[in-house]
Design a protein around this motif. Structure first.
Motif, PDB file in Angstrom:
ATOM      1  N   ARG A  38       0.828  -1.216   0.000  1.00  0.00           N
ATOM      2  CA  ARG A  38       0.000   0.000   0.000  1.00  0.00           C
ATOM      3  C   ARG A  38       0.861   1.264   0.000  1.00  0.00           C
ATOM      4  NH1 ARG A  38      -4.054  -2.308   4.318  1.00  0.00           N
ATOM      5  NH2 ARG A  38      -5.555  -3.328   2.939  1.00  0.00           N
ATOM      6  N   ARG A  39       1.919   1.246   0.781  1.00  0.00           N
ATOM      7  CA  ARG A  39       2.808   2.405   0.837  1.00  0.00           C
ATOM      8  C   ARG A  39       3.491   2.637  -0.514  1.00  0.00           C
ATOM      9  NH1 ARG A  39       4.704   4.230   6.040  1.00  0.00           N
ATOM     10  NH2 ARG A  39       3.507   3.242   7.696  1.00  0.00           N
ATOM     11  N   VAL A  40       3.950   1.570  -1.135  1.00  0.00           N
ATOM     12  CA  VAL A  40       4.586   1.696  -2.453  1.00  0.00           C
ATOM     13  C   VAL A  40       3.586   2.257  -3.458  1.00  0.00           C
ATOM     14  CG1 VAL A  40       5.582   0.416  -4.404  1.00  0.00           C
ATOM     15  CG2 VAL A  40       6.336  -0.086  -2.059  1.00  0.00           C
ATOM     16  N   LYS A  41       2.386   1.702  -3.470  1.00  0.00           N
ATOM     17  CA  LYS A  41       1.349   2.177  -4.406  1.00  0.00           C
ATOM     18  C   LYS A  41       0.993   3.642  -4.148  1.00  0.00           C
ATOM     19  CE  LYS A  41       1.159  -1.371  -6.858  1.00  0.00           C
ATOM     20  NZ  LYS A  41       1.817  -1.278  -8.160  1.00  0.00           N
ATOM     21  N   ARG A  42       0.918   4.046  -2.869  1.00  0.00           N
ATOM     22  CA  ARG A  42       0.618   5.432  -2.539  1.00  0.00           C
ATOM     23  C   ARG A  42       1.723   6.363  -3.029  1.00  0.00           C
ATOM     24  NH1 ARG A  42       1.454   5.809   2.911  1.00  0.00           N
ATOM     25  NH2 ARG A  42       3.302   7.014   2.504  1.00  0.00           N
ATOM     26  N   GLU A  44       3.753   5.794  -5.480  1.00  0.00           N
ATOM     27  CA  GLU A  44       3.656   5.834  -6.948  1.00  0.00           C
ATOM     28  C   GLU A  44       2.551   6.799  -7.375  1.00  0.00           C
ATOM     29  OE1 GLU A  44       5.217   1.314  -8.042  1.00  0.00           O
ATOM     30  OE2 GLU A  44       3.066   1.709  -7.948  1.00  0.00           O
ATOM     31  N   ALA A  45       1.397   6.696  -6.735  1.00  0.00           N
ATOM     32  CA  ALA A  45       0.261   7.565  -7.075  1.00  0.00           C
ATOM     33  C   ALA A  45       0.565   9.032  -6.788  1.00  0.00           C
ATOM     34  CB  ALA A  45      -0.990   7.125  -6.306  1.00  0.00           C
ATOM     35  N   ASP A  46       1.348   9.295  -5.745  1.00  0.00           N
ATOM     36  CA  ASP A  46       1.696  10.660  -5.373  1.00  0.00           C
ATOM     37  C   ASP A  46       2.870  11.213  -6.183  1.00  0.00           C
ATOM     38  OD1 ASP A  46      -0.338  10.695  -3.507  1.00  0.00           O
ATOM     39  OD2 ASP A  46       0.977  10.323  -1.783  1.00  0.00           O
ATOM     40  N   GLY A  47       3.448  10.381  -7.062  1.00  0.00           N
ATOM     41  CA  GLY A  47       4.540  10.853  -7.915  1.00  0.00           C
ATOM     42  C   GLY A  47       5.900  10.866  -7.244  1.00  0.00           C
ATOM     43  N   ILE A  48       6.025  10.263  -6.080  1.00  0.00           N
ATOM     44  CA  ILE A  48       7.334  10.167  -5.425  1.00  0.00           C
ATOM     45  C   ILE A  48       8.161   9.093  -6.118  1.00  0.00           C
ATOM     46  CG2 ILE A  48       8.512   9.549  -3.280  1.00  0.00           C
ATOM     47  CD1 ILE A  48       6.061  10.818  -1.841  1.00  0.00           C
ATOM     48  N   ILE A  49       7.554   7.965  -6.382  1.00  0.00           N
ATOM     49  CA  ILE A  49       8.176   6.924  -7.203  1.00  0.00           C
ATOM     50  C   ILE A  49       7.655   7.144  -8.610  1.00  0.00           C
ATOM     51  CG2 ILE A  49       8.374   4.456  -7.653  1.00  0.00           C
ATOM     52  CD1 ILE A  49       7.863   3.999  -4.641  1.00  0.00           C
ATOM     53  N   VAL A  50       8.560   7.495  -9.528  1.00  0.00           N
ATOM     54  CA  VAL A  50       8.129   7.862 -10.880  1.00  0.00           C
ATOM     55  C   VAL A  50       8.423   6.788 -11.923  1.00  0.00           C
ATOM     56  CG1 VAL A  50       8.203  10.340 -10.479  1.00  0.00           C
ATOM     57  CG2 VAL A  50      10.252   9.165 -11.296  1.00  0.00           C
ATOM     58  N   GLY A  51       9.118   5.740 -11.563  1.00  0.00           N
ATOM     59  CA  GLY A  51       9.389   4.680 -12.514  1.00  0.00           C
ATOM     60  C   GLY A  51      10.468   3.752 -11.994  1.00  0.00           C
ATOM     61  N   LYS A  52      10.672   2.684 -12.709  1.00  0.00           N
ATOM     62  CA  LYS A  52      11.719   1.715 -12.388  1.00  0.00           C
ATOM     63  C   LYS A  52      12.508   1.486 -13.666  1.00  0.00           C
ATOM     64  CE  LYS A  52       8.762  -0.312  -8.934  1.00  0.00           C
ATOM     65  NZ  LYS A  52       7.954  -1.440  -8.525  1.00  0.00           N
ATOM     66  N   VAL A  53      13.840   1.523 -13.544  1.00  0.00           N
ATOM     67  CA  VAL A  53      14.691   1.441 -14.731  1.00  0.00           C
ATOM     68  C   VAL A  53      15.772   0.386 -14.558  1.00  0.00           C
ATOM     69  CG1 VAL A  53      14.330   3.876 -15.303  1.00  0.00           C
ATOM     70  CG2 VAL A  53      16.295   3.215 -13.921  1.00  0.00           C
ATOM     71  N   THR A  54      16.378   0.028 -15.665  1.00  0.00           N
ATOM     72  CA  THR A  54      17.550  -0.824 -15.671  1.00  0.00           C
ATOM     73  C   THR A  54      18.751   0.058 -15.955  1.00  0.00           C
ATOM     74  OG1 THR A  54      16.276  -2.708 -16.462  1.00  0.00           O
ATOM     75  CG2 THR A  54      18.667  -2.771 -16.815  1.00  0.00           C
ATOM     76  N   LEU A  55      19.748   0.034 -15.098  1.00  0.00           N
ATOM     77  CA  LEU A  55      20.948   0.841 -15.283  1.00  0.00           C
ATOM     78  C   LEU A  55      21.943   0.066 -16.134  1.00  0.00           C
ATOM     79  CD1 LEU A  55      21.312   2.179 -11.634  1.00  0.00           C
ATOM     80  CD2 LEU A  55      20.228   3.293 -13.599  1.00  0.00           C
TER      81      LEU A  55
END
Length: 155
Positions: A38-42, A44-55
């Motif tokens: 739930r915290r991760v989804k929140r 993401e929804a709030d724009g704190i987590i904006v994506g996941k990438v491969t470096l």
């Protein structure tokens, strides 16, 4: 949004490894699976987590030349800035573009295979960007630190 110690720890763990499973993440931060999810989804929804990438390793991909370029524009009206910013988006070798304070208007980071490739990019694309007055290039000799992780404080 106010972040508590669990949110901050979730962000620290995800910055180190975005592929961590939710079960591993919840174990590492000391929460059960559902509240952690739930915290991760929140966030993401709030724009704190904006994506996941491969470096990627630029040297192993033969992209070992990094160039920092200060750009000065001829005009500083809104349309000129917008035109420049839109044009720079289409140049794949420009991996970062920042507006700056002071005498220079922008700082670009370019990644290429060779100095010859940079010279070609400079002559054929960068000097043709809208309203460019002056470009000043600096080649990185060695990368001393490379992190994509933001300094998330405990609180």
């Amino acid at each position: 949004m106010k972040l508590d110690k669990f949110d901050r720890e979730i962000l620290r763990v995800l910055q180190q490894d975005a592929t961590v499973s939710m079960a591993e993440l919840s174990q590492k931060v000391g929460l059960s699976h559902t509240p952690c999810w739930r915290r991760v989804k929140r966030m993401e929804a709030d724009g704190i987590i904006v994506g996941k990438v491969t470096l990627l390793n630029s040297k192993k991909l033969n992209l070992g030349v990094s160039v920092f370029i200060f750009v000065t524009l001829k005009n500083h009206d809104g349309d000129s800035l917008t035109d420049f910013e839109q044009a720079v988006q289409s140049i794949d070798e420009v991996v970062e573009c920042h507006t700056t304070s002071g005498e220079k208007d922008y700082l670009l980071k370019v990644v290429v295979e060779s100095i010859e490739e940079y010279e070609n990019l400079l002559k054929n694309k960068l000097t043709h960007l809208p309203l460019v007055d002056h470009l000043s290039s600096t080649f990185a000799l060695k990368q001393v630190k490379n992190t994509t992780q933001l300094p998330i404080k405990s609180q």
